[in-house]
Design a protein around this motif. Structure first.
Motif, mmCIF file in Angstrom:
data_model
loop_
_atom_site.group_PDB
_atom_site.id
_atom_site.type_symbol
_atom_site.label_atom_id
_atom_site.label_comp_id
_atom_site.label_asym_id
_atom_site.label_seq_id
_atom_site.Cartn_x
_atom_site.Cartn_y
_atom_site.Cartn_z
ATOM 1 N N TRP A 105 0.843 -1.190 0.000
ATOM 2 C CA TRP A 105 0.000 0.000 0.000
ATOM 3 C C TRP A 105 0.878 1.239 0.000
ATOM 4 C CZ3 TRP A 105 -0.358 -4.360 2.873
ATOM 5 C CH2 TRP A 105 -1.497 -5.168 2.648
ATOM 6 N N ILE A 115 0.926 5.631 -0.516
ATOM 7 C CA ILE A 115 0.190 6.893 -0.614
ATOM 8 C C ILE A 115 1.169 8.034 -0.841
ATOM 9 C CG2 ILE A 115 -1.665 6.101 0.904
ATOM 10 C CD1 ILE A 115 -0.497 8.016 3.059
ATOM 11 N N ASP A 136 1.815 11.965 0.087
ATOM 12 C CA ASP A 136 1.406 12.995 1.045
ATOM 13 C C ASP A 136 2.051 14.332 0.706
ATOM 14 O OD1 ASP A 136 -0.168 13.587 3.397
ATOM 15 O OD2 ASP A 136 1.717 13.817 4.503
ATOM 16 N N CYS A 196 -3.237 7.470 -4.164
ATOM 17 C CA CYS A 196 -3.016 6.246 -3.380
ATOM 18 C C CYS A 196 -2.986 5.053 -4.337
ATOM 19 C CB CYS A 196 -4.146 6.022 -2.367
ATOM 20 S SG CYS A 196 -4.667 7.456 -1.422
ATOM 21 N N ARG A 212 -7.397 6.397 1.223
ATOM 22 C CA ARG A 212 -6.289 5.917 2.037
ATOM 23 C C ARG A 212 -6.704 4.808 3.009
ATOM 24 N NH1 ARG A 212 -3.061 11.420 4.028
ATOM 25 N NH2 ARG A 212 -2.176 11.960 1.973
ATOM 26 N N PHE A 241 -4.521 1.664 3.139
ATOM 27 C CA PHE A 241 -3.193 1.993 3.656
ATOM 28 C C PHE A 241 -3.246 2.181 5.173
ATOM 29 C CE2 PHE A 241 -0.223 5.138 5.230
ATOM 30 C CZ PHE A 241 0.999 4.633 4.803
#
Length: 305
Positions: free
Chosen positions: A142, A144, A146, A219, A229, A232
């Protein structure tokens, strides 16, 4: 602003940038002003955009905090202090060299000015940025993004085994095969990684990432793009508490080939580039020491060539 002066002279030139262009040049040198040093700064030639250059000149004349100077002799000027650096003799142990073929190592992220545009285009057709490289590399588990104001990191990844990688990215200064070692290329991203260690606290990280500042942040679940998200965060919460988080700096400026050339047969400690490499590895060793103190570790990803 960082510059590297020539070893035979304390005087150096500063390029003053304006919206991606050079507006003029300043000449500066540290002058003893007991008990510290001050910068003696003036114009180098005639600036072709004098307004901003004059503002920078005024700022430098009244502050020692804006410029750090690294001399080939090993001397360093920072904050009004001048000393000679004595780098330790051991290399940074956690280099990891990867293939960046097909990606632009000078481009950090997709070429958009707004966060929405950046997040929407990461890894899409035509994106050759280092952000796209991360998506391609971390294609299991997973992931993501940011990226943005107040970010925890540029990316965070939880592997299927529950290993957490906190990823910070900075583009190379240039892609020339025999490019020079550039300490400044690493200073900003390493400093950001150390500053953000506060987010390695599990509860603080969960709380921070649960409320993204952007609707539909980028994501990926096992390489497939998603707008949530949730998966995750679930994987992050279920991590084994004994897992050692990994702080990852992606900065493909000092390649495996360049490093090997400089360290061949022990390296020539009298060359400017070898000294810069030693200073860089001292910077990375110092950052790693700080990171290991909080139960994480540091890996620096660089290119093969």
């Amino acid at each position: 602003m960082d510059v590297s002066a020539q070893p035979e002279s304390a005087r150096f030139i500063i390029d003053v940038g304006l919206d991606g262009c050079i507006g003029g040049q300043l000449a500066a040198k540290p002058v003893a002003d007991d008990p510290l040093f001050r910068l003696d700064v003036g114009y180098h030639g005639t600036p072709w955009n004098p307004g901003p250059v004059h503002q920078v000149l005024d700022a430098l004349q009244y502050s020692n905090e804006l410029v750090s100077v690294y001399y080939a002799s090993g001397h360093t000027f920072v904050g009004g202090h001048m000393w000679q650096e004595r780098p330790r003799e051991f290399a940074f142990p956690n280099w990891k060299f990867e293939d960046f073929t097909g990606f632009n190592i000078e481009r950090e992220k997709p070429p958009f000015d707004d966060a929405r545009g950046i997040h929407d285009h990461i890894g899409k057709h035509g994106d050759q940025s280092l952000f796209a490289w991360v998506v391609n590399k971390y294609n299991t588990g997973w992931l993501i993004c940011d990226d943005g104001t107040g970010e925890v990191a540029d990316f965070l990844h939880v592997s299927p085994e529950g290993h957490l990688s906190i990823i910070h990215i900075k583009g190379a200064k240039n892609a020339a095969p025999r490019r020079r070692v550039a300490l400044g290329a690493f200073e900003v991203v390493v400093s950001q990684a150390v500053k953000n260690l506060v987010f390695t606290d599990r509860d603080l990280m969960l709380a921070r990432l649960a409320t993204p500042r952007l609707d539909r942040p980028a994501c990926w679940n096992f390489g497939q793009r998603t707008s949530s998200r949730t998966n995750f965060l679930d994987a992050l919460e279920l991590r084994d508490a004994t897992d050692t988080p990994e702080v990852v700096v992606v900065q493909p400026h000092v390649s495996k080939a360049i490093r090997a050339r400089l360290r061949a047969k022990g390296g020539d400690s009298t060359t400017e580039d070898f000294l810069r490499l030693r200073l860089l590895e001292e910077l990375l060793n110092s950052a790693r020491s700080t990171i290991t103190e909080i139960g994480a570790d540091l890996t620096v990803i660089d290119g093969l060539v």
